[in-house]
Design a protein around this motif. Structure first.
Motif, PDB file in Angstrom:
ATOM      1  N   PHE A  16       0.853  -1.182   0.000  1.00 39.88           N
ATOM      2  CA  PHE A  16       0.000   0.000   0.000  1.00 39.88           C
ATOM      3  C   PHE A  16       0.893   1.238   0.000  1.00 39.88           C
ATOM      4  N   ALA A  19      -1.275   6.823  -3.145  1.00 42.13           N
ATOM      5  CA  ALA A  19      -2.561   7.382  -2.726  1.00 42.13           C
ATOM      6  C   ALA A  19      -3.489   7.618  -3.904  1.00 42.13           C
ATOM      7  N   ASP A  23      -5.754  -1.265  -6.404  1.00 43.76           N
ATOM      8  CA  ASP A  23      -5.929  -2.332  -5.434  1.00 43.76           C
ATOM      9  C   ASP A  23      -4.919  -3.420  -5.725  1.00 43.76           C
ATOM     10  N   ARG A  38     -12.729   1.856   6.464  1.00 40.58           N
ATOM     11  CA  ARG A  38     -12.299   2.937   5.590  1.00 40.58           C
ATOM     12  C   ARG A  38     -11.474   3.947   6.390  1.00 40.58           C
ATOM     13  N   THR A  50      -8.990  11.758   0.441  1.00 36.86           N
ATOM     14  CA  THR A  50      -8.520  10.457  -0.013  1.00 36.86           C
ATOM     15  C   THR A  50      -9.182   9.399   0.849  1.00 36.86           C
ATOM     16  N   TYR A  52      -9.351   5.418   1.667  1.00 34.23           N
ATOM     17  CA  TYR A  52      -8.722   4.108   1.555  1.00 34.23           C
ATOM     18  C   TYR A  52      -9.740   3.055   1.986  1.00 34.23           C
ATOM     19  N   SER A  62      -7.887   2.774  -3.264  1.00 35.44           N
ATOM     20  CA  SER A  62      -7.563   4.118  -2.815  1.00 35.44           C
ATOM     21  C   SER A  62      -8.201   5.091  -3.794  1.00 35.44           C
ATOM     22  N   ALA A 328       1.783   4.948   2.419  1.00 34.42           N
ATOM     23  CA  ALA A 328       1.055   5.455   1.260  1.00 34.42           C
ATOM     24  C   ALA A 328       1.402   6.917   1.029  1.00 34.42           C
TER      25      ALA A 328
END
Length: 341
Positions: A16, A19, A23, A38, A50, A52, A62, A328
């Protein structure tokens, strides 16, 4: 800290690292039935949200949600209405956006409520029921020599914000967090934190007030972020604001009893805390935090290192120089909110 739960997935967070929408299956789609949690983030670079999305099968998405703001700090998500609220530093107001969990990547998120443009330099949001408090670190009295700040208190009814009152305090503010009815506040430019007991009910008019209690947290140079969950408090330390490598965070278990044991004006000993810092952490200016007590994960919005990151840490109980599980990139990362779906 808010209502949270997220899976401890080393494989997930090791990959991860961006940003933008993605996936780990490379298909850019999320399975809503498997959605576990989330994480919402604000930033100072473009003001967008943003989101996630983390799934229980180790996949994630993201998504960047476009907002009215060009610079945002402070964020809150209401799962009952699927609305996300930011404090805009460009528009100087609170903005609430609808359909936060389902708006697609790159789409403009729909505005459902906005306050009047009352704010000057918003830094964080804390919410208790329909009370929205914004920490504003602008100079309240026009004298840069004196330390002061303001807490803007809004009520939200449906899609309407109303500025109920403004509380002026005798210190610069940054991060704020409700613990029950009490509001804890970071005393910016220091290693102190303060508490206002029964904040919303005790401060209903425009007034200058002193904190109910203020203590020093030993081992911190300059604290900014604050998060609470499951009896544990997390505080971030930005160290020298001009350095992007000297940040860290402190974890204080059984926080309330430790805080209560320190007299007003006293010091919470570093021996009663766990400190994480060092080059491996990638922390320079960690400006905000979230904590998941159930899975023992600390989340940090790192403002300076690498231009901005959202990072997370597990296995921090012994403290020291540990690397992040999640890393991220998010330019200008400023605030986080972790929500259970």
């Amino acid at each position: 800290m808010k209502t949270v739960k997220i899976l401890t997935l080393s494989a997930l967070f090791s990959i991860f690292a961006i940003a933008c929408s993605s996936d780990d299956n490379g298909n850019g789609t999320g399975d809503e039935a498997n959605l576990e949690s989330r994480l919402y983030a604000s930033n100072n670079s473009d003001g967008n949200v943003t989101r996630y999305d983390v799934n229980d099968d180790s996949s994630f998405d993201s998504n960047t949600l476009l907002t009215l703001s060009l610079n945002s700090e402070g964020i809150y998500y209401d799962a009952t209405t699927d609305q996300v609220t930011q404090a805009s530093r460009s528009l100087l107001q609170l903005n609430t956006y609808a359909d936060a969990s389902i708006t697609e990547n790159g789409a403009t998120i729909t505005v459902s409520a906005s306050s009047s443009a009352d704010l000057i330099s918003p830094r964080d949001i804390a919410v208790s029921s329909n009370i929205y408090v914004v920490a504003d670190n602008s100079d309240a009295d026009g004298n840069p020599v004196t330390a002061d700040g303001r807490l803007f208190v809004y009520t939200k009814t449906g899609n309407n914000f109303n500025l109920r009152n403004i509380v002026t305090v005798n210190f610069k503010v940054w991060g704020i967090e409700f613990v029950g009815n009490d509001l804890f506040a970071v005393v910016d430019t220091t290693s102190d934190i303060a508490v206002f007991t029964n904040f919303a009910s005790s401060n209903t008019t425009n007034a200058t007030v002193e904190a109910s209690k203020r203590i020093t947290v030993e081992g911190i140079t300059r604290t900014h972020g604050i998060a609470f969950d499951g009896g544990t408090m997390v505080l971030t330390d930005i160290g020298d604001a001009d350095s992007d490598t000297d940040g860290g965070f402190h974890v204080i278990t059984n926080f309330q009893s430790k805080f209560d044991a320190v007299a007003n004006g006293g010091t919470l000993a570093v021996a009663d805390q766990t400190r994480v810092s060092g080059a491996l952490t990638l922390l320079g200016n960690p400006v905000a935090a979230e904590y998941d007590a159930e899975n023992q994960i600390v989340y940090i919005a790192e403002r300076a290192n690498g231009g901005g990151r959202v990072v997370s840490y597990t296995n921090f109980e012994a403290g020291g120089n540990i690397g992040p599980m999640m890393n991220a990139t998010l330019s200008g990362a400023s605030s986080l909110y972790l929500a259970k779906e």
